[in-house]
Each structure stands twice: as C-alpha cells, then as structure tokens.
Design a protein around this motif. Structure first.
Motif, short mmCIF file in Angstrom:
data_model
loop_
_atom_site.label_atom_id
_atom_site.label_comp_id
_atom_site.label_asym_id
_atom_site.label_seq_id
_atom_site.Cartn_x
_atom_site.Cartn_y
_atom_site.Cartn_z
N PHE A 1 0.95 -1.11 -0.16
CA PHE A 1 0.08 -0.03 -0.03
C PHE A 1 0.71 1.18 0.04
N ASP A 2 0.68 2.14 -0.92
CA ASP A 2 1.58 3.38 -1.14
C ASP A 2 0.67 4.42 -1.67
N ARG A 3 0.50 5.63 -0.83
CA ARG A 3 0.00 6.74 -1.20
C ARG A 3 -1.40 6.61 -1.75
N ASP A 4 -2.11 5.88 -0.58
CA ASP A 4 -3.45 5.49 -1.20
C ASP A 4 -3.95 4.47 -2.40
N LEU A 5 -3.00 3.96 -2.75
CA LEU A 5 -3.18 3.04 -3.50
C LEU A 5 -2.59 1.65 -3.30
N TRP A 6 -3.22 0.58 -3.95
CA TRP A 6 -2.66 -0.75 -3.53
C TRP A 6 -1.96 -1.09 -5.04
N TYR A 7 -0.78 -2.00 -4.72
CA TYR A 7 0.02 -2.71 -5.85
C TYR A 7 0.33 -3.97 -5.57
N GLN B 1 9.20 -6.43 1.58
CA GLN B 1 10.08 -5.20 2.09
C GLN B 1 11.13 -4.38 1.25
N ASN B 2 11.77 -5.61 0.29
CA ASN B 2 12.74 -5.24 -0.81
C ASN B 2 12.06 -4.16 -1.60
N LEU B 3 10.82 -4.12 -1.89
CA LEU B 3 10.21 -3.29 -2.69
C LEU B 3 9.92 -1.93 -2.14
N LEU B 4 9.95 -1.81 -0.87
CA LEU B 4 9.45 -0.53 -0.26
C LEU B 4 10.78 0.45 -0.55
N GLY B 5 10.16 1.82 -0.06
CA GLY B 5 11.05 2.82 -0.35
C GLY B 5 11.25 3.36 -1.68
N GLY B 6 10.33 2.93 -2.40
CA GLY B 6 10.38 3.47 -3.91
C GLY B 6 11.31 2.50 -4.71
N ALA B 7 11.96 1.44 -4.14
CA ALA B 7 12.57 0.46 -4.85
C ALA B 7 11.92 0.06 -6.23
N ALA C 1 11.27 0.00 -11.98
CA ALA C 1 10.17 0.11 -13.14
C ALA C 1 10.55 1.42 -14.17
N MET C 2 11.20 2.40 -13.75
CA MET C 2 11.90 3.46 -14.32
C MET C 2 12.83 3.06 -15.43
N ARG C 3 13.72 2.02 -14.97
CA ARG C 3 14.88 1.51 -15.72
C ARG C 3 14.29 0.72 -16.86
N TYR D 1 9.88 11.77 -8.94
CA TYR D 1 11.01 12.22 -9.73
C TYR D 1 12.34 11.90 -9.45
N ARG D 2 12.52 11.42 -8.05
CA ARG D 2 13.86 11.25 -7.39
C ARG D 2 14.34 9.79 -8.01
N HIS D 3 13.39 9.16 -8.70
CA HIS D 3 14.10 7.94 -9.23
C HIS D 3 14.25 8.21 -10.85
N ALA D 4 14.21 9.22 -11.32
CA ALA D 4 14.71 9.60 -12.73
C ALA D 4 16.24 9.55 -12.75
N ILE D 5 16.82 9.70 -13.76
CA ILE D 5 18.16 10.00 -14.21
C ILE D 5 18.41 11.39 -13.95
N PHE D 6 19.56 11.66 -13.28
CA PHE D 6 20.16 13.15 -13.03
C PHE D 6 21.63 12.98 -13.46
N THR D 7 21.91 13.85 -14.74
CA THR D 7 23.04 13.75 -15.22
C THR D 7 23.67 15.26 -15.38
N PRO D 8 25.05 15.18 -14.80
CA PRO D 8 25.53 16.97 -14.68
C PRO D 8 25.61 17.33 -16.02
N ALA D 9 25.47 18.59 -16.54
CA ALA D 9 25.58 19.10 -17.79
C ALA D 9 26.88 20.09 -17.61
N LYS D 10 27.53 20.45 -18.81
CA LYS D 10 28.64 21.32 -18.80
C LYS D 10 28.42 22.63 -18.24
N ASP D 11 27.39 23.24 -18.20
CA ASP D 11 27.33 24.56 -17.65
C ASP D 11 26.84 24.69 -16.15
N GLY D 12 26.94 23.59 -15.64
CA GLY D 12 26.83 23.53 -14.22
C GLY D 12 25.20 23.10 -13.84
N ARG D 13 24.29 23.07 -14.80
CA ARG D 13 23.19 22.70 -14.56
C ARG D 13 23.03 21.06 -14.62
#
Length: 343
Positions: free
Chosen positions: A189-195, A233-239, A244-246, A273-285
C-alpha cells in the motif's frame, strides 16, 4: 443420533491431528461408510477444511490450525486492535475485505461482553485523517471500484493458494490493455493505492502492477513454488519504482529538462522524480531524463520548477510551452506598462 450431532462428533474426533479412517468413524457412530462419506462432504461444503488421504494408511483429519484457542485480550490490547482496524479501513480498499468483516464479527464474539460496546463504537473513539489529494501527481488518484476489490482479493487468494493468476492490465498513457500471467508474491500500500507484486511468467521478472488498473483477474489453477528469496520489504522505499523506471526507459519516449542544482535537490526529495536519471551538464546545470512525454505530466513539472528549468525534448511540448510563456509575457507585460503610465 441425528446428522447434525454426528457431524459435530466427527468434527471433534478429527481435531487430534491424526488420520482417522472412515471405517473407524463408521464403527464409532454405527453407520455405513456411505453415510460417513456424506457427512464428510457436508462438513467440506460448510467450509470445514477436512484433509483426506487415500490408501491403507489413509483417513481424515482437520487442516492444521483450523481450530484456534479462545482469544483473551486485555483492555489495552483491545484499544490497540481498534486503532489498527481504523488504520486499515482508512485505506478505502483492503485485500479480502469480506473476510475482514467476518473475522471482525468472530473476534467480537470471543471477547468479553463489556468490550463489545468498545469495538462497536470504534469510529467514535479512533479517527484516521484521510490522505490528502496529490495535486502535483494527479494521475496517482483513483477511486475504489469493484474491479479494484476483485483484483486485490483474487491476487491475495493466489498468494495464499500458491497458484498463478491471469489478468488484463490497463496502461492509461499508451491507451492499451495487455494480458499477464503472473505468480503472485505480495501486495503493498503506497499513497492511497494498492500495488500487486509478482513474477511475470513471460519475462521472468518481478513486476509491480497498480491494482486499480487490473481487470478480469482470475486464478489459473497452475501451482507454483513461492520464491524463498522474495520479500515485499525489498520493494519498499520506492525500490520498485526505481526498477520500473529503468525498464520504462527502454520502452518509452524520454523527456529531457535542464534544471539548476537547487531544482535538482528539490526534485530529489520527490517520491516519483527522485528515481529519474540526473546527469551533470557542462554549464553546471543538471539534465533530468524522464521516461514519459505525456503533456499532463511534463508541462506542469516545468511550470512548477519555474525559471532556470528548460525543456529540451520533446520538441512538440517545447513549442507548446514557448507559446504559453509568450502569452503570459504579453499579458503581464501589458499590465506592467499600464501601471507605469498610470503612475
């Protein structure tokens, strides 16, 4: 001895845990073997789990754990049970809801009479605040339906029976319906939804399915051996979402947004969105890659991030956002000019 008295006598004889041959029962109650067979069938029809084994050493016995000792709860234990039941019911939909209601009635019947009123007035004593709507991720909201309850109940029954389930899964973004054959492992159960979590037979991968998107679930009847190394338990915490995102990155179109380091820190705290891919860019962004190009998902995100966020792809959404921002600029620019003139 009437059939009801004889059935009760058979039930008591089978509680010892040892196999009792039909011939012994027939001799004990002075009836024919055919009568004993009918009595056993009657008990099974009433929901009594009678195990039968054939052969010379065979016989009947009750399934282990069917008869439980009386429940003796203290006042504080009863109060704790009240809070737990209130928490479960606040989820709107629960697995095996009908069985929960019948279990509650049985439990109430075993408690002292002075505690009956306390349990019956649980709603007056314990209150659970419902989970507020998630406006930013509006797509996660779902209203309970019979399909949702059927999916939960069937999946849980598959877990308990060790049998595969088959169902159709609706993908609202692709507007498709796909059939799945799954070995059910667990629910969460996560955020009012069953999985529903289970091994997909076709891909041999453990996948997670939103219960409200499951249709026409049925137990296939094929037995399977539960994976000993699986734990929900191994799937909790957004695991589960990270995994799935991969997978979605290989199947879906990707939206790319350049954001500041401060915005990246803010998104890293988001449950999705914390499970998306974050990649450093050349301009510091930072370049964030999201496996979705849904208009209703990407445009609100860029608006929420505000100045410093630049939508790179897809081009169609970038153009739409540019036109929207130009319109806003004209609106606020003309308003500012009017104020300057009046001043």
């Amino acid at each position: 001895m009437n059939p009801i008295e004889r059935a009760l006598g058979i039930l008591l004889l089978l509680t010892g845990g040892k196999l009792v041959p039909a011939t012994v029962l027939a001799e004990r109650f002075q009836v024919s073997l055919r009568t004993i067979y009918r009595d056993i069938d009657r008990l099974i029809a009433l929901g009594v789990p009678v195990d039968a084994e054939r052969g010379a050493e065979g016989g009947y016995r009750l399934a282990k754990g069917y008869l439980q000792p009386p429940v003796a709860l203290t006042r504080d234990e009863t109060a704790a049970l009240l809070a737990a039941m209130a928490l479960v019911r606040s989820s709107r939909t629960v697995p095996l809801a009908g069985d929960l209601t019948s279990a509650e009635k049985k439990l109430l019947a075993t408690l002292p009479k002075n505690l009956h009123g306390l349990l019956k007035e649980a709603d007056r004593i314990v209150g659970i605040e419902p989970i507020p709507p998630d406006i930013f991720h509006s797509g996660t909201k779902a209203e309970p339906t019979q399909d949702w309850q059927t999916a939960l109940d069937g999946f849980m029954s598959g877990i308990l029976d060790g049998k595969r389930v088959r169902f159709d899964h609706v993908n609202p973004s692709r507007k498709t319906v796909k059939s799945h054959d799954v070995e059910p492992h667990g629910v969460m159960f996560d955020r009012d939804l069953w999985y529903l979590a289970g091994r997909c037979v076709d891909t041999d991968l453990v996948k997670v399915y939103r219960a409200d998107r499951v249709r026409n679930l049925e137990i296939s009847g094929l037995f399977f051996r539960p994976a000993k190394d699986f734990s929900i338990q191994n799937l909790l915490g957004g695991a589960w979402l990270s995994q799935a995102m991969r997978r979605w990155e290989q199947e879906e179109q990707i939206a790319e947004i350049l954001i500041t380091s401060r915005q990246a820190k803010k998104l890293s705290a988001d449950w999705y969105y914390r499970h998306a891919i974050f990649t450093p860019a050349k301009d510091g962004r930072i370049l964030i890659s999201i496996p979705s190009t849904e208009r209703a998902r990407i445009l609100p995100l860029v608006r929420w991030l505000g100045p410093g966020a630049e939508l790179l792809t897809p081009d169609t959404l970038r153009k739409e956002l540019a036109e929207e921002l130009a319109g806003l600029s004209n609106l606020y620019g003309s308003r500012a000019a009017s104020l300057d003139k009046s001043a």
